[in-house]
Design an enzyme around this catalytic site. Structure first.
Site, short mmCIF file in Angstrom:
data_model
loop_
_atom_site.label_atom_id
_atom_site.label_comp_id
_atom_site.label_asym_id
_atom_site.label_seq_id
_atom_site.Cartn_x
_atom_site.Cartn_y
_atom_site.Cartn_z
N SER A 94 41.50 36.45 45.58
CA SER A 94 41.01 37.77 45.56
C SER A 94 42.00 38.78 46.27
O SER A 94 41.46 40.04 46.59
CB SER A 94 39.50 37.99 45.78
N THR A 196 37.37 40.98 48.75
CA THR A 196 38.13 41.78 49.61
C THR A 196 38.02 41.70 51.02
O THR A 196 36.89 41.28 51.51
CB THR A 196 37.37 43.14 49.27
N THR A 214 42.67 44.04 48.65
CA THR A 214 42.22 43.28 47.74
C THR A 214 43.01 43.36 46.26
O THR A 214 43.89 43.91 46.13
CB THR A 214 40.68 43.97 47.20
N ARG A 224 42.64 49.69 35.94
CA ARG A 224 41.32 49.77 36.88
C ARG A 224 41.79 49.68 38.35
O ARG A 224 42.37 48.74 38.81
CB ARG A 224 40.18 48.69 36.68
N VAL A 225 41.12 50.74 39.16
CA VAL A 225 40.96 50.74 40.54
C VAL A 225 39.70 50.84 41.16
O VAL A 225 38.72 51.38 40.57
CB VAL A 225 41.90 51.87 40.79
N GLY A 226 39.57 50.05 42.12
CA GLY A 226 38.16 50.07 42.77
C GLY A 226 37.98 51.00 44.05
O GLY A 226 38.77 51.91 44.25
N ASP A 227 37.13 50.50 44.82
CA ASP A 227 36.76 51.20 45.99
C ASP A 227 37.79 51.02 47.16
O ASP A 227 38.12 51.82 48.05
CB ASP A 227 35.39 50.90 46.58
N THR A 247 32.93 45.77 50.64
CA THR A 247 33.23 44.74 49.73
C THR A 247 32.04 44.70 48.57
O THR A 247 31.06 45.16 48.67
CB THR A 247 33.40 43.50 50.25
N GLY A 248 32.43 44.18 47.33
CA GLY A 248 31.43 44.00 46.30
C GLY A 248 32.04 44.93 45.22
O GLY A 248 33.22 45.44 44.68
N GLY A 250 33.12 47.65 43.45
CA GLY A 250 33.69 49.01 43.89
C GLY A 250 33.19 50.25 43.22
O GLY A 250 33.06 51.37 43.79
#
Ligand code: ASP
Length: 337
Positions: A94, A196, A214, A224-227, A247-248, A250
């Site tokens: 990850s 992450t 991450t 896609r982009v997360g937090d 984490t988790g 996003g």
């Protein structure tokens, strides 16, 4: 119930036995600064410095960060080098090399870093470069920008001497091929025992820095982009108050600007633990929240060196290295039903 699972590894503890100074809340502040931090500095407690915390079970990464701090390095160097350990670990699926790809088979990395002055750098959708956190640091230090994305981020990295390489390992390719058979996209709670990597450190001068890196959600949509690379969501550092990293899932962190929220709650006087719990409650108490289907976890530290961690579901943990002890601490969590 909090479950503390101690991992006292002789070779690791030997790194940190000679721990240095202690920190008292608002030393060296101007009167203006004191006013701004009145809530957090009203009760001074002593914390042994330096200290490092990180999301999940990453004792090798926190050991590296502590080694840097013990050698006199600053918190920024520590969090960068700590995160690099996991980025280079091909078995961690990850983060960095070996990260699980998006649905099209591309490994794309997100990372950010923030220092004691509030400077920050970030990369999103970075391909073919293992140490995304170091590229984020270069963005912070060598450009007038905060964030670089995609091909531009990669070209920048190459111009700074980073070697492009294939990040998709055989194991991750096999996992992706298996996933493609049904190609069902559902964020999985606690995909494995680490995810992450977010790391926060306070050095012996009492200065705080943080970093986050991450490969994002496995089999995410292309682009896609997360937090994690979003300053304020995946990470926030305010050297007068404290820092938080997430984490988790996003998307849920972004919707509540989670890490900034935790730091602001600490500014208002909450402990790191209380602040993490309040930030999780903002997510789960939303009307129609489907929190049973996803995980979010926060870890935080304040200027006094107090730490906290909390998640929606069980099995989130924090690794903490302080006073010569490098330990995994199981987090308390919301969903006890
Ligand atoms: N927060 C990351 C993201 O949404 C994933 C994770 O922490 O596992 O991209």
């Amino acid at each position: 119930m909090k479950r503390r699972h101690f991992i006292k590894n002789a070779s690791l503890t030997s790194v940190g036995l000679a721990v240095g100074s202690t920190l008292v809340g608002c030393a060296e502040k101007t009167s203006e600064e004191k006013k701004a931090t009145a809530a957090t500095s009203s009760t001074h407690s002593k914390a042994t410095l330096p200290l490092v915390i990180a999301t999940w079970h990453v004792i090798d990464a926190t050991a590296k960060a502590m080694e840097v701090l013990q050698a006199g390095g600053n918190a920024l160097d520590a969090v960068e080098q700590g995160c690099m350990v996991e980025e280079a670990n091909e078995k961690g699926q990850s983060v960095g090399k070996g990260g699980l790809p998006d649905r099209d088979g591309n490994v794309t990395l997100d990372a950010c870093i923030m220092d004691k002055h509030g400077n920050c750098g970030s990369v999103v959708y970075l391909q073919n470069i293992t140490h995304a956190v170091s590229v984020a640091r270069k963005v912070m230090e060598d450009t007038p920008h905060v964030m670089l994305a995609g091909e531009g981020a990669k070209q920048f990295a190459v111009s700074k001497g980073f070697e492009p390489e294939d990040l998709l390992t055989e194991a991750s390719k096999e996992a992706w091929k298996k996933w493609k058979v049904e190609a069902k996209y559902k964020p999985i709670i606690n995909i494995e025992n680490h995810d992450t990597i977010g790391m926060l450190a306070i050095d012996k001068n009492g200065d705080i820095s943080g970093a986050c890196t991450t490969s994002g959600l496995a089999y995410k949509m292309g682009g896609r982009v997360g937090d994690s690379p979003i300053i304020g969501s995946g990470l926030f550092v305010d050297n007068e108050i404290g820092a938080c990293v997430a984490t988790g899932l996003g998307e849920e962190v972004v919707k509540t600007v989670g890490s900034f929220l935790v730091v602001e709650l600490m500014r208002q006087g909450k402990s790191p633990q209380e602040a993490c719990e309040e930030a999780i409650s903002r997510i789960v108490n939303k009307p129609n929240s489907n929190y049973k289907d996803f995980q979010v976890g926060y870890i935080a530290v304040n200027k006094k060196g107090e730490t906290g961690s909390y998640s929606i579901h069980q099995w989130f943990s924090m690794t903490k290295f302080q006073d010569g002890v490098n330990e995994q601490i199981q987090s308390d969590y919301f969903n006890k039903a």
